[in-house]
Write an enzyme that holds these catalytic residues in place. Sequence first.
Site, short mmCIF file in Angstrom:
data_model
loop_
_atom_site.label_atom_id
_atom_site.label_comp_id
_atom_site.label_asym_id
_atom_site.label_seq_id
_atom_site.Cartn_x
_atom_site.Cartn_y
_atom_site.Cartn_z
N HIS A 133 17.57 54.74 45.83
CA HIS A 133 17.64 55.97 45.02
C HIS A 133 19.06 56.03 44.44
O HIS A 133 20.01 55.54 45.06
CB HIS A 133 17.51 57.24 45.85
CG HIS A 133 16.30 57.37 46.72
ND1 HIS A 133 16.19 56.75 47.93
CD2 HIS A 133 15.19 58.13 46.58
CE1 HIS A 133 15.04 57.09 48.49
NE2 HIS A 133 14.40 57.93 47.71
N ASP B 21 21.67 57.17 46.95
CA ASP B 21 22.04 56.25 48.04
C ASP B 21 23.24 55.39 47.66
O ASP B 21 23.95 54.90 48.53
CB ASP B 21 20.92 55.21 48.34
CG ASP B 21 19.56 55.83 48.48
OD1 ASP B 21 19.49 56.99 48.90
OD2 ASP B 21 18.56 55.14 48.17
C1 XUL Z 1 10.20 59.88 52.10
C2 XUL Z 1 10.00 58.56 51.48
C3 XUL Z 1 10.96 58.20 50.39
C4 XUL Z 1 10.35 57.41 49.28
C5 XUL Z 1 11.27 57.17 48.11
O1 XUL Z 1 9.31 60.17 53.10
O2 XUL Z 1 9.16 57.80 51.86
O3 XUL Z 1 12.02 57.51 50.96
O4 XUL Z 1 9.90 56.17 49.74
O5 XUL Z 1 11.78 58.32 47.59
#
Ligand code: XUL
Length: 434
Positions: A99, A102
């Site tokens: 993300h 991150d």
């Molecule tokens: C949250 C989750 C996230 C997604 C990406 O439960 O799984 O990490 O994979 O936003």
Amino acid sequence: MTDYFKGIPQIKYEGADSTNEFAFKHYNPEEIVLGKRMDEHLRFAVAYWHSFAYEGGDPFGGRTFDRPWFDGGMENAKLKADVAFEMFDILDVPFFCFHDLDVRPEGATFAESKRNLEEVVDYFAGKIESSKTKLLWGTANLFTHRRFMAGAATNPDPDVFAYSAATIKSCMDATIKLGGANYVLWGGREGYETLLNTDLTREADQAARMLEMVVNYKHKMGWDGQILIEPKPQEPSKHQYDFDVATVYGFLKRYGLENEVKMNLEQGHAILAGHSFEHELALAGSLGMLGSIDMNRNDYQSGWDTDQFPNNVPETALAYYEVIKSGGFGQGGTNFDARIRRQSLDPEDLILSHVGGMDICARGFKAAAKMFEDGKLEAARSERYADWDAPANQEMLSEGTLEDIAHRVETQNVNPEPRSGRQERLENLVNTYV
Ligand code: XUL
Ligand code: CO
């Protein structure tokens, strides 16, 4: 070169008899299974957020990890990237996922956050060039900052919708620039806390409008990546709109987006929705919607989304069986959306959690491949439906009417004789592979 993983060797395949902790016992990337290398089937990815951004907090306590890149600006973001790519190298993992939040420091304004992201993406691009590890998918974190507390696309405040759209664009740009194979949308707070303040019709329309713009932007950029929605029923919202595969499919059909978007399915999310992982995978496979998976497991006692590393071969075998049945991942893969426990403090823990997870997946995958190659399970399934091949029965599925069928049942004295579903026998059969 940092010294974070000092003394930790490159992980190599040594076979099932190896007693070396720092070796794969089952994951041999080069092994040919079902006509293809294991690394090309499994397409493992490390999740940046869990391995490098998670600080070890839980609802009752804060940071337990002591990482040298925590707390800081761009310099630490780059140190974090250095360590991340060193870990990718040690594991020889083909992919990672991230993300925006991150990887980059949060700026005071949108423009500053975007500039920070761009700087890190340039840094990643240099690393990707000289590394074997590529980007499986990118995504936007539209759930951590307080501005997203009432959702992103589904927020009652149009400024949040706009901020989210701009953020998604910057994350799609980053993903495209890094040659990512997919772009994921997980609706972290796209849902509600209480129906008392929520307009379901507006929020669905807003979510669809955002998705439509994402799809349009993908096409405008001529990008051949896959857009994926990741279902989850709750956490952090009390109720999330992308509840499960069936719900997401209904949403996509409602807005005519079912041919543009596939799904990223997560083991723990399936369990939270009251399903098994293989249920979600089988349904997505049957709908032609299976894109990629987030591999992990929840603690079965706590009932929370604990995002632990997979540790159960029979479960992963059934999951990969469904993946194989639906034709494999294509451009998706196996992302370890899994984090080490907050007491697992050492750099070794970061490495060995992945080694174990990769081995568990490899064992599950190999069992699934054998099950698939043998064909006994599919033969039993086909046999169960075999009577449908008879012309009179085929007719019921095409031009037959209720009157025709009623006439045949009466005149030919159709009198169904119940037959065993053979569940235990099939369970025994599966157990011969795992
Ligand atoms: C949250 C989750 C996230 C997604 C990406 O439960 O799984 O990490 O994979 O936003
Ligand atoms: Co996930």
